[in-house]
Design an enzyme around this catalytic site. Sequence first.
Site, PDB file in Angstrom:
ATOM      1  N   ASP A 114       0.811  -1.212   0.000  1.00 23.29           N
ATOM      2  CA  ASP A 114       0.000   0.000   0.000  1.00 23.29           C
ATOM      3  C   ASP A 114       0.850   1.271   0.000  1.00 23.29           C
ATOM      4  O   ASP A 114       1.790   1.401   0.792  1.00 23.29           O
ATOM      5  CB  ASP A 114      -0.939   0.014   1.220  1.00 23.29           C
ATOM      6  CG  ASP A 114      -1.994  -1.087   1.118  1.00 23.29           C
ATOM      7  OD1 ASP A 114      -2.489  -1.335   0.002  1.00 23.29           O
ATOM      8  OD2 ASP A 114      -2.298  -1.715   2.153  1.00 23.29           O
ATOM      9  N   HIS A 144      -0.030  -7.712  -1.767  1.00 24.88           N
ATOM     10  CA  HIS A 144      -1.339  -8.356  -1.874  1.00 24.88           C
ATOM     11  C   HIS A 144      -2.012  -7.928  -3.167  1.00 24.88           C
ATOM     12  O   HIS A 144      -1.611  -6.934  -3.789  1.00 24.88           O
ATOM     13  CB  HIS A 144      -2.220  -8.012  -0.666  1.00 24.88           C
ATOM     14  CG  HIS A 144      -2.428  -6.544  -0.452  1.00 24.88           C
ATOM     15  ND1 HIS A 144      -1.467  -5.732   0.094  1.00 24.88           N
ATOM     16  CD2 HIS A 144      -3.476  -5.740  -0.729  1.00 24.88           C
ATOM     17  CE1 HIS A 144      -1.916  -4.496   0.162  1.00 24.88           C
ATOM     18  NE2 HIS A 144      -3.139  -4.463  -0.349  1.00 24.88           N
ATOM     19  N   ARG A 193     -11.060   0.024   5.380  1.00 24.04           N
ATOM     20  CA  ARG A 193      -9.650  -0.232   5.698  1.00 24.04           C
ATOM     21  C   ARG A 193      -9.080   0.949   6.458  1.00 24.04           C
ATOM     22  O   ARG A 193      -9.328   2.098   6.072  1.00 24.04           O
ATOM     23  CB  ARG A 193      -8.860  -0.416   4.393  1.00 24.04           C
ATOM     24  CG  ARG A 193      -7.453  -0.950   4.626  1.00 24.04           C
ATOM     25  CD  ARG A 193      -6.666  -1.019   3.335  1.00 24.04           C
ATOM     26  NE  ARG A 193      -5.883   0.179   3.141  1.00 24.04           N
ATOM     27  CZ  ARG A 193      -5.260   0.480   2.005  1.00 24.04           C
ATOM     28  NH1 ARG A 193      -5.331  -0.316   0.963  1.00 24.04           N
ATOM     29  NH2 ARG A 193      -4.563   1.596   1.916  1.00 24.04           N
TER      30      ARG A 193
END
Length: 276
Positions: free
Chosen positions: A103, A252, A267
């Site tokens: 991320d 991911h 999230r």
Amino acid sequence: MTETGITTRPVSPALGAEVEGIDLSEPLTAERHAEIRALLNSHLVLFFRDQDLTLEQHKELGRGFGDLHIHPAAPNVEDHPEVIRIRADRNSRVVAGMKWHADVTCDARPPMGSILHLHQVPPVGGDTMFANMYAAFEALSLPMQRFLEGLTAVHESAQVHRDRFGFGGELRDGANAFPEARHPVVRTHPETGRKCLFVNENFTTRIEGLAKHESKALLAMLFEHITTPEFHCRFTWTCKAVAFWDNRCTQHRTVWDYWPATRHGYRVTIAGDNPV
Ligand code: SIN
């Protein structure tokens, strides 16, 4: 089972564990915090089923591990700028996270981790895949490891955020340029001291000091390497499950195989440090 009643079940030999015996809505004691951190350092991504969490409790859980990160462009929730809405339904044309990535590595200090809580899951499909970046690094030949250890990569966000969010102007924090950063191609995890591969297909656009065609070929090789199934686990969600991943040593990608069904959740993202 540990003395405090926690059981863990590995999801694959590479990474990931399902954890039972923890109610994440409860205030995080020092002991519980230490247990979760130790599990995260061992398994890299943790899964907790049947968790009832309000957005406040979700944020509180994240804050137990550090300051919360505010995403420069992703859609957030009114009055909760630290919470990203993750949603796909029959009207979606694209969903978040369809390429292998860590991320927000376009930030100078990329997040330490992310905690995703799904409130609605499709009847079948909608898994998230995770990859172990220690294993990806360690599986490379020694000469390649040495070569990569001296390199720095550029991580850009314009191509991700503009395409995904149709963003044309000023970003949420008032910046008028899409974030970009330079990070070592191989970073050392600040808690475990282990080395891991730190380039990803979403954000990493080139390697400094190499000719354009060399950088392109090297990144293509590394992105392909990261797709090796032996480095992976795959989590099949159930309603109210939580995934907590270490963003420093994993990548991911989401699997959007459930259209036109709806998949929905939230999230929070925990701020990280300067990769070295
Ligand atoms: C993400 O990349 O944070 C989303 C993962 C998912 O929805 O499976």
